[in-house]
Scaffold this motif. Structure first.
Motif, mmCIF file in Angstrom:
data_model
loop_
_atom_site.group_PDB
_atom_site.id
_atom_site.type_symbol
_atom_site.label_atom_id
_atom_site.label_comp_id
_atom_site.label_asym_id
_atom_site.label_seq_id
_atom_site.Cartn_x
_atom_site.Cartn_y
_atom_site.Cartn_z
ATOM 1 N N VAL A 168 0.842 -1.200 0.000
ATOM 2 C CA VAL A 168 0.000 0.000 0.000
ATOM 3 C C VAL A 168 0.877 1.250 0.000
ATOM 4 C CG1 VAL A 168 -1.804 1.267 1.228
ATOM 5 C CG2 VAL A 168 -1.793 -1.234 1.257
ATOM 6 N N LYS A 169 0.656 2.111 -0.974
ATOM 7 C CA LYS A 169 1.388 3.382 -1.026
ATOM 8 C C LYS A 169 0.667 4.439 -0.188
ATOM 9 C CE LYS A 169 3.128 4.811 -4.955
ATOM 10 N NZ LYS A 169 3.271 5.387 -6.337
ATOM 11 N N VAL A 170 -0.634 4.554 -0.381
ATOM 12 C CA VAL A 170 -1.458 5.482 0.400
ATOM 13 C C VAL A 170 -2.667 4.710 0.906
ATOM 14 C CG1 VAL A 170 -2.783 7.628 0.409
ATOM 15 C CG2 VAL A 170 -0.732 7.436 -1.025
ATOM 16 N N ALA A 171 -2.785 4.608 2.221
ATOM 17 C CA ALA A 171 -3.887 3.840 2.806
ATOM 18 C C ALA A 171 -5.222 4.518 2.536
ATOM 19 C CB ALA A 171 -3.670 3.676 4.306
ATOM 20 N N GLY A 172 -6.188 3.720 2.088
ATOM 21 C CA GLY A 172 -7.531 4.238 1.866
ATOM 22 C C GLY A 172 -8.416 3.925 3.053
ATOM 23 N N GLY A 173 -9.723 3.896 2.813
ATOM 24 C CA GLY A 173 -10.648 3.608 3.888
ATOM 25 C C GLY A 173 -11.662 4.719 4.052
ATOM 26 N N THR A 174 -12.515 4.553 5.032
ATOM 27 C CA THR A 174 -13.576 5.516 5.298
ATOM 28 C C THR A 174 -13.232 6.323 6.536
ATOM 29 O OG1 THR A 174 -15.209 4.009 4.354
ATOM 30 C CG2 THR A 174 -16.034 5.796 5.717
ATOM 31 N N LEU A 175 -13.250 7.642 6.394
ATOM 32 C CA LEU A 175 -12.962 8.518 7.527
ATOM 33 C C LEU A 175 -14.097 8.405 8.533
ATOM 34 C CD1 LEU A 175 -10.762 10.571 8.284
ATOM 35 C CD2 LEU A 175 -12.254 12.372 7.400
ATOM 36 N N ALA A 176 -13.747 8.183 9.789
ATOM 37 C CA ALA A 176 -14.786 7.969 10.796
ATOM 38 C C ALA A 176 -14.394 8.568 12.135
ATOM 39 C CB ALA A 176 -15.054 6.467 10.957
ATOM 40 N N LYS A 267 -15.126 8.349 1.824
ATOM 41 C CA LYS A 267 -14.492 7.069 1.532
ATOM 42 C C LYS A 267 -13.500 7.223 0.374
ATOM 43 C CE LYS A 267 -15.503 2.259 0.397
ATOM 44 N NZ LYS A 267 -16.551 1.260 0.121
ATOM 45 N N LYS A 268 -12.294 6.660 0.552
ATOM 46 C CA LYS A 268 -11.267 6.701 -0.485
ATOM 47 C C LYS A 268 -10.666 5.313 -0.669
ATOM 48 C CE LYS A 268 -9.760 11.520 -0.022
ATOM 49 N NZ LYS A 268 -8.590 12.419 0.215
ATOM 50 N N ASP A 269 -10.326 4.998 -1.903
ATOM 51 C CA ASP A 269 -9.681 3.714 -2.188
ATOM 52 C C ASP A 269 -8.189 3.802 -1.880
ATOM 53 O OD1 ASP A 269 -12.045 2.578 -3.069
ATOM 54 O OD2 ASP A 269 -11.728 3.285 -5.133
ATOM 55 N N SER A 270 -7.605 2.687 -1.482
ATOM 56 C CA SER A 270 -6.163 2.641 -1.235
ATOM 57 C C SER A 270 -5.411 2.755 -2.555
ATOM 58 C CB SER A 270 -5.768 1.342 -0.536
ATOM 59 O OG SER A 270 -6.356 1.249 0.743
ATOM 60 N N VAL A 271 -4.224 3.354 -2.490
ATOM 61 C CA VAL A 271 -3.350 3.448 -3.662
ATOM 62 C C VAL A 271 -2.200 2.471 -3.448
ATOM 63 C CG1 VAL A 271 -1.877 4.947 -5.056
ATOM 64 C CG2 VAL A 271 -3.962 5.861 -4.003
ATOM 65 N N PHE A 272 -1.969 1.595 -4.437
ATOM 66 C CA PHE A 272 -0.951 0.561 -4.296
ATOM 67 C C PHE A 272 0.263 0.862 -5.176
ATOM 68 C CE2 PHE A 272 -5.056 -1.328 -3.392
ATOM 69 C CZ PHE A 272 -4.815 -1.985 -2.199
ATOM 70 N N PHE A 273 1.405 0.341 -4.769
ATOM 71 C CA PHE A 273 2.619 0.486 -5.563
ATOM 72 C C PHE A 273 2.498 -0.333 -6.844
ATOM 73 C CE2 PHE A 273 4.412 1.594 -1.406
ATOM 74 C CZ PHE A 273 5.204 2.679 -1.744
ATOM 75 N N ASP A 274 3.148 0.147 -7.895
ATOM 76 C CA ASP A 274 3.298 -0.655 -9.106
ATOM 77 C C ASP A 274 4.433 -1.648 -8.883
ATOM 78 O OD1 ASP A 274 1.308 0.722 -10.470
ATOM 79 O OD2 ASP A 274 2.705 2.271 -11.150
ATOM 80 N N PHE A 275 4.423 -2.717 -9.661
ATOM 81 C CA PHE A 275 5.443 -3.763 -9.489
ATOM 82 C C PHE A 275 6.853 -3.209 -9.638
ATOM 83 C CE2 PHE A 275 8.135 -7.005 -11.655
ATOM 84 C CZ PHE A 275 8.350 -7.799 -10.545
ATOM 85 N N GLU A 276 7.071 -2.365 -10.630
ATOM 86 C CA GLU A 276 8.415 -1.841 -10.880
ATOM 87 C C GLU A 276 8.922 -1.005 -9.717
ATOM 88 O OE1 GLU A 276 10.481 -2.606 -13.200
ATOM 89 O OE2 GLU A 276 9.057 -3.938 -14.211
ATOM 90 N N GLU A 277 8.014 -0.402 -8.954
ATOM 91 C CA GLU A 277 8.415 0.441 -7.824
ATOM 92 C C GLU A 277 8.967 -0.385 -6.663
ATOM 93 O OE1 GLU A 277 5.778 4.245 -7.306
ATOM 94 O OE2 GLU A 277 4.431 2.577 -7.782
ATOM 95 N N VAL A 278 8.489 -1.597 -6.512
ATOM 96 C CA VAL A 278 8.901 -2.426 -5.373
ATOM 97 C C VAL A 278 9.599 -3.708 -5.823
ATOM 98 C CG1 VAL A 278 7.112 -1.545 -3.833
ATOM 99 C CG2 VAL A 278 6.620 -3.502 -5.309
#
Length: 351
Positions: A168-176, A267-278
């Motif tokens: 996970v590059k930027v954690a998503g989820g619902t603000l609560a 609510k926001k979706d998580s942003v994930f790393f691309d394969f080449e980044e990791v």
């Protein structure tokens, strides 16, 4: 924090070379590829023959020697592993130079006193040489196994695709956030007020003295991370927030004996790393895992190739040995301690 750790390292730097080569210490750090491009470029510009310290007019410590010792010191500590001399601030380097000057003075004085001819010195030196030689043999043998371990790109990509949710590059989820009440009546009354003024939920919650307000941050499907000492989000609240639709929304949630009124929004979706980044990290992780597997397999092969006999009696305490020696012997007076049901059975058989 790093400066404190560096100070401790500098104070014990006289033991760096010895400790880094002992068994179990990866002072040579064979199993980690380092990016030496920056280091080599920096050193190529510097004058490695520059004298940093002279004693009695004779060059004692050159820059090349200094950089080498700093790097050895850093590599001996996992906290700084991968760092080079060029990464340290000048004030830290200056303190380390003082330590090296102290060592150099001791070496010069030891030479004057012919300490190398001392019998105890010779004995200790031989022991250390044997110890270092043994350690190097083990490390080079393990290094060969590690170097022979190859990871195909397809293998890394497959692992990444199967475990992408972990990167996970930027954690998503619902603000609560929510407010806790001790009674159902108080929670129900606040819930009605919050639904009528949902945009002012936080303001109303903080003004309500009968409840306790709490920010939950973003709640996602992944387990809550408590590494920073944050209080975990109760499971019923997490479940309720993730199931809410048409945000913003407010619900009453029961957590054990506690009653919560919880608001979910944004609510926001998580942003994930691309394969080449990791990719390098994934390859390194897979390679380390396969190396450990191959190392275990190699050890098993060696055990099968050589006859290994262990004196297990040495590892048993006196009590265990005594119990083993009395096994099979019938204790005196056993008949007197015979159970009643056993005695009755024998009597009926005799009759």
């Amino acid at each position: 924090m790093k400066n404190n750790r560096l100070s401790l390292l500098i104070k014990g730097s006289a033991l760096v070379l010895t400790v880094s080569l002992l068994p179990g210490c990866k002072g040579l750090d064979f199993f980690k590829k380092k990016d030496t491009t920056k280091t080599e470029a920096t050193e190529s510009k510097a004058d490695d023959g520059l004298v940093l310290c002279s004693i009695d007019g004779n060059p004692a410590i050159k820059k090349s020697d200094f950089d080498k010792r700093v790097t050895q010191m850093l590599q001996a500590n996992p906290y700084f592993r991968g760092a080079g001399a060029e990464m340290l601030p000048l004030n830290v380097k200056r303190k380390f130079l003082d330590r090296l000057v102290e060592e150099e003075l001791f070496v010069l004085d030891a030479n004057k006193q012919n300490i190398e001819k001392d019998a105890e010195f010779q004995k200790t030196l031989k022991e250390m040489v044997d110890l270092v030689t043994r350690s190097l043999k083990i490390q080079f043998r393990e290094k060969k196994i590690y170097d022979d371990t190859k990871v195909a790109e397809e293998q890394s990509k497959k692992y990444f695709d199967e475990h992408k949710s972990q990167y996970v590059k930027v954690a998503g989820g619902t603000l609560a956030n929510g407010i806790k009440f001790d009674t159902d009546a108080a929670a129900t009354a606040f819930l009605a007020k919050a639904k009528a003024n949902i945009n002012d939920f936080e303001k109303l919650a903080k003004q309500t003295k009968s409840g306790k307000f709490r920010e939950f941050g973003r709640i996602g499907q992944e387990p809550t991370n408590n590494a920073m000492g944050m209080e975990a989000v109760p499971a019923p609240i997490k479940e309720a927030v993730l199931s809410m639709r048409n945000l913003p929304a407010v619900e009453k949630v029961k957590v054990g004996k506690e009653l919560w009124v919880v608001k979910a929004s944004d609510k926001k979706d998580s942003v994930f790393f691309d394969f080449e980044e990791v990719k390098p990290q994934v390859e390194a992780m897979i390679k380390n895992n396969e190396f450990r597997t191959k190392l275990t397999s190699e050890i098993e092969k060696l055990r099968a190739s050589y006859k290994v006999t262990v004196n297990e009696d040495f590892f048993k305490d006196a009590k265990q040995a005594a119990e083993k020696s009395t096994e099979g012997e019938q204790p005196a007076g056993e008949d007197a301690e015979q159970k009643p049901e056993e005695a009755a059975e024998e009597t009926s058989q005799a009759a």
